[in-house]
Motif scaffolding. Structure first.
Motif, PDB file in Angstrom:
ATOM      1  N   PHE A   1      -0.868  -4.906   2.012  1.00 20.89           N
ATOM      2  CA  PHE A   1      -2.328  -4.883   1.977  1.00 20.89           C
ATOM      3  C   PHE A   1      -2.887  -6.199   2.501  1.00 20.89           C
ATOM      4  O   PHE A   1      -2.457  -7.275   2.102  1.00 20.89           O
TER       5      PHE A   1
ATOM      6  N   THR B   1      -9.793  -1.700   6.031  1.00 20.46           N
ATOM      7  CA  THR B   1      -9.015  -0.575   5.518  1.00 20.46           C
ATOM      8  C   THR B   1      -9.625  -0.089   4.213  1.00 20.46           C
ATOM      9  O   THR B   1     -10.525  -0.731   3.644  1.00 20.46           O
TER      10      THR B   1
ATOM     11  N   THR C   1       0.843  -1.197   0.000  1.00 23.13           N
ATOM     12  CA  THR C   1       0.000   0.000   0.000  1.00 23.13           C
ATOM     13  C   THR C   1       0.877   1.246   0.000  1.00 23.13           C
ATOM     14  O   THR C   1       2.089   1.177   0.241  1.00 23.13           O
TER      15      THR C   1
ATOM     16  N   SER D   1     -11.349  -2.458   1.330  1.00 24.23           N
ATOM     17  CA  SER D   1     -10.853  -3.837   1.374  1.00 24.23           C
ATOM     18  C   SER D   1     -12.047  -4.781   1.232  1.00 24.23           C
ATOM     19  O   SER D   1     -13.205  -4.396   1.459  1.00 24.23           O
TER      20      SER D   1
ATOM     21  N   ASN E   1      -5.241   3.595   4.449  1.00 24.60           N
ATOM     22  CA  ASN E   1      -3.830   3.186   4.420  1.00 24.60           C
ATOM     23  C   ASN E   1      -3.294   3.086   2.989  1.00 24.60           C
ATOM     24  O   ASN E   1      -2.196   2.590   2.773  1.00 24.60           O
ATOM     25  N   ASP E   2      -4.099   3.568   2.009  1.00 25.99           N
ATOM     26  CA  ASP E   2      -3.667   3.453   0.608  1.00 25.99           C
ATOM     27  C   ASP E   2      -4.238   4.610  -0.198  1.00 25.99           C
ATOM     28  O   ASP E   2      -5.125   5.332   0.280  1.00 25.99           O
TER      29      ASP E   2
END
Length: 196
Positions: free
Chosen positions: A123, A129, A117, A171, A157-158
């Motif tokens: 990931f 997430t 990520t 996710s 987180n991405d």
């Protein structure tokens, strides 16, 4: 004399006691009363033999000899209330309180391929997430599925998605929480959260 003794043995002994102005009849018959007559005991001894069957006598014998068969042992003490109420006294752990600092609507998609990520962590499709184009890393976002009202809180987180009209890429686990994996892309309302 023998015939009068026989008559005395066949006749039950009845003794009337007067206590506190009320007549209490104590009837004693059988082996105990006859034993008093045979041994030449006094009427008082016969009365005491008859009184042995009264409830007061039974209570006194129960308290004096708790180990005898047929007599209930003393009741064990009740457990303290503090033990019963100890589980109730424990408070449930409170969920962290958040306030909404930004909100909006868009479409959300999801992904599940293992990759690195933008935050530098691997990931995990089973973690809650999401990817967003501009929100700071580790931001908390509540995502509400507009179709069924189900919601989930995710951590950014991405980066992504880079498709027009979409603002979040969830996710797989997050998309399952809002029941959107069947369609792949769902209309959502999002709320950026800040801990109070």
């Amino acid at each position: 004399m023998g015939s009068s003794d026989q008559r005395r043995h066949k006749t039950p002994v009845r003794t009337i006691l007067v206590a506190s102005g009320a007549a209490v009849a104590v009837v004693s018959a059988g082996a105990g009363a006859l034993a008093a007559v045979r041994t030449g005991g006094s009427p008082g001894s016969a009365a005491s033999a008859g009184a042995a069957g009264t409830p007061e006598a039974e209570r006194s014998s129960a308290s004096s000899s708790p180990g005898e068969p047929g007599i209930m042992p003393p009741m064990p003490p009740a457990p303290p209330e503090s033990q019963a109420g100890s589980t109730k006294a424990k408070k449930k752990a409170k969920k962290p309180a958040y306030r909404v600092v930004e909100s909006g609507s868009c479409e959300a998609s999801y992904y599940w391929e293992g990759q690195m990520t933008a935050s530098g962590e691997r990931f995990d499709p089973d973690a809650l997430t999401a990817a967003h184009r501009t929100l700071p890393m580790d931001s908390k976002v509540r995502v509400i599925n507009k179709i069924n009202g189900r919601s989930v809180i995710v951590r950014i987180n991405d980066r992504g998605p880079f498709i027009a009209g979409r603002c979040l890429d969830l996710s797989r686990a997050a998309m399952k929480k809002v029941e959107g994996t069947g369609s792949g892309v769902i209309p959502v309302r999002y709320e950026v959260l800040e801990r109070v």
